[in-house]
Design a protein around this motif. Structure first.
Motif, PDB file in Angstrom:
ATOM      1  N   VAL A  42       0.546  -1.306  -0.060  1.00 34.91           N
ATOM      2  CA  VAL A  42      -0.064  -0.413  -0.397  1.00 34.91           C
ATOM      3  C   VAL A  42       0.678   0.594  -0.159  1.00 34.91           C
ATOM      4  CG1 VAL A  42      -1.479   1.295   1.232  1.00 34.91           C
ATOM      5  CG2 VAL A  42      -2.093  -1.023   1.128  1.00 34.91           C
ATOM      6  N   LEU A  45       2.382   2.008  -3.695  1.00 38.45           N
ATOM      7  CA  LEU A  45       1.252   2.297  -3.990  1.00 38.45           C
ATOM      8  C   LEU A  45       1.488   3.935  -4.019  1.00 38.45           C
ATOM      9  CD1 LEU A  45      -0.774  -0.227  -3.730  1.00 38.45           C
ATOM     10  CD2 LEU A  45      -0.821   0.259  -6.534  1.00 38.45           C
ATOM     11  N   HIS A  52      -4.334   7.163  -6.613  1.00 40.16           N
ATOM     12  CA  HIS A  52      -4.685   6.173  -6.271  1.00 40.16           C
ATOM     13  C   HIS A  52      -4.660   5.719  -4.744  1.00 40.16           C
ATOM     14  CE1 HIS A  52      -6.321   1.583  -7.606  1.00 40.16           C
ATOM     15  NE2 HIS A  52      -5.070   1.703  -7.471  1.00 40.16           N
ATOM     16  N   LYS A  55      -6.819   5.977  -2.439  1.00 46.41           N
ATOM     17  CA  LYS A  55      -8.200   5.120  -2.116  1.00 46.41           C
ATOM     18  C   LYS A  55      -7.705   3.565  -1.347  1.00 46.41           C
ATOM     19  CE  LYS A  55     -10.706   4.753  -5.844  1.00 46.41           C
ATOM     20  NZ  LYS A  55     -11.743   5.221  -6.650  1.00 46.41           N
ATOM     21  N   VAL A  56      -6.969   3.283  -2.205  1.00 44.80           N
ATOM     22  CA  VAL A  56      -5.970   1.687  -1.824  1.00 44.80           C
ATOM     23  C   VAL A  56      -6.335   1.635  -0.414  1.00 44.80           C
ATOM     24  CG1 VAL A  56      -4.620   0.184  -1.816  1.00 44.80           C
ATOM     25  CG2 VAL A  56      -5.511   1.111  -4.420  1.00 44.80           C
ATOM     26  N   ARG A  57      -5.722   2.726   0.434  1.00 43.10           N
ATOM     27  CA  ARG A  57      -5.696   2.281   2.006  1.00 43.10           C
ATOM     28  C   ARG A  57      -6.843   2.890   2.471  1.00 43.10           C
ATOM     29  NH1 ARG A  57      -1.941   2.757   5.789  1.00 43.10           N
ATOM     30  NH2 ARG A  57       0.100   3.138   4.136  1.00 43.10           N
ATOM     31  N   ALA A  89     -11.316  -4.383 -10.697  1.00 45.84           N
ATOM     32  CA  ALA A  89     -11.548  -3.252  -9.757  1.00 45.84           C
ATOM     33  C   ALA A  89     -12.957  -2.994 -10.638  1.00 45.84           C
ATOM     34  CB  ALA A  89     -11.249  -2.113  -9.948  1.00 45.84           C
ATOM     35  N   ASN A 126     -13.129   2.704  -2.868  1.00 41.31           N
ATOM     36  CA  ASN A 126     -12.157   1.922  -2.328  1.00 41.31           C
ATOM     37  C   ASN A 126     -11.809   0.994  -2.324  1.00 41.31           C
ATOM     38  OD1 ASN A 126     -11.879   4.609  -2.011  1.00 41.31           O
ATOM     39  ND2 ASN A 126     -12.898   5.211  -0.157  1.00 41.31           N
ATOM     40  N   ALA A 129     -10.631  -0.679  -5.282  1.00 47.53           N
ATOM     41  CA  ALA A 129      -9.339  -0.211  -5.502  1.00 47.53           C
ATOM     42  C   ALA A 129      -8.543  -1.295  -4.947  1.00 47.53           C
ATOM     43  CB  ALA A 129      -9.421   1.388  -5.288  1.00 47.53           C
ATOM     44  N   TYR A 130      -8.611  -1.586  -3.496  1.00 48.95           N
ATOM     45  CA  TYR A 130      -8.264  -2.378  -3.412  1.00 48.95           C
ATOM     46  C   TYR A 130      -7.795  -3.857  -3.261  1.00 48.95           C
ATOM     47  CZ  TYR A 130      -6.208  -5.138   1.203  1.00 48.95           C
ATOM     48  OH  TYR A 130      -5.297  -5.384   1.788  1.00 48.95           O
ATOM     49  N   THR A 133      -5.799  -5.004  -5.568  1.00 48.74           N
ATOM     50  CA  THR A 133      -4.452  -4.906  -5.520  1.00 48.74           C
ATOM     51  C   THR A 133      -3.981  -6.380  -4.416  1.00 48.74           C
ATOM     52  OG1 THR A 133      -4.056  -4.034  -3.403  1.00 48.74           O
ATOM     53  CG2 THR A 133      -4.244  -1.966  -5.197  1.00 48.74           C
TER      54      THR A 133
END
Length: 134
Positions: A42, A45, A52, A55-57, A89, A126, A129-130, A133
């Motif tokens: 994370v 990224l 981005h 959003k992932v976090r 996603a 969100n 997006a996560y 990953t």
């Protein structure tokens, strides 16, 4: 009415079963199953693309609070839940919006719909997006 009550009882029973299965995992001493999310990934990224990465976090925080219970840390799913790791996603976002709308998607709809009903569009973006990953 009886059919709805039967489904409600089934959902509650599965939820209780998942809870106790998770407690068994947590207390099993298996460090791999107790590990948290891949924070280094994370952070990489976030460094490469701060918007981005944010959003992932945010998706990671939401995932850890509601999704990890059934889909596990790596998104590999469990005995009764499907894997979500490797989904795009777009696919995750579509599925969560379908669940949230009440559309019958498959056998897990009755379990997923109450969770998805609580999600905002931002939460869904969100989470998508996560999950991508994982």
């Amino acid at each position: 009415m009886l059919r709805k009550l039967s489904w409600l009882i089934l959902v509650v029973a599965v939820g209780i079963g998942v809870h106790f299965a998770l407690q068994n995992i947590i207390q099993s001493g298996d460090p791999e199953k107790r590990r948290g999310p891949d924070l280094a990934k994370v952070e990489r990224l976030e460094a490469a693309d701060p918007i981005h990465g944010a959003k992932v976090r945010a998706g990671m925080v939401k995932y850890e609070s509601i999704c990890r219970l059934c889909h596990h840390r790596t998104g590999q799913g469990g005995k009764f839940t499907p894997p979500i790791a490797g989904l795009t996603a777009e696919r995750v976002e579509l599925m969560l919006k379908l669940y949230r709308s009440g559309t019958h998607v498959g056998p897990m709809t009755n379990l997923m719909a109450p969770w998805a009903a609580e999600l905002t569009d931002e939460d869904i973006g969100n989470l998508a997006a996560y999950v991508e990953t994982l």
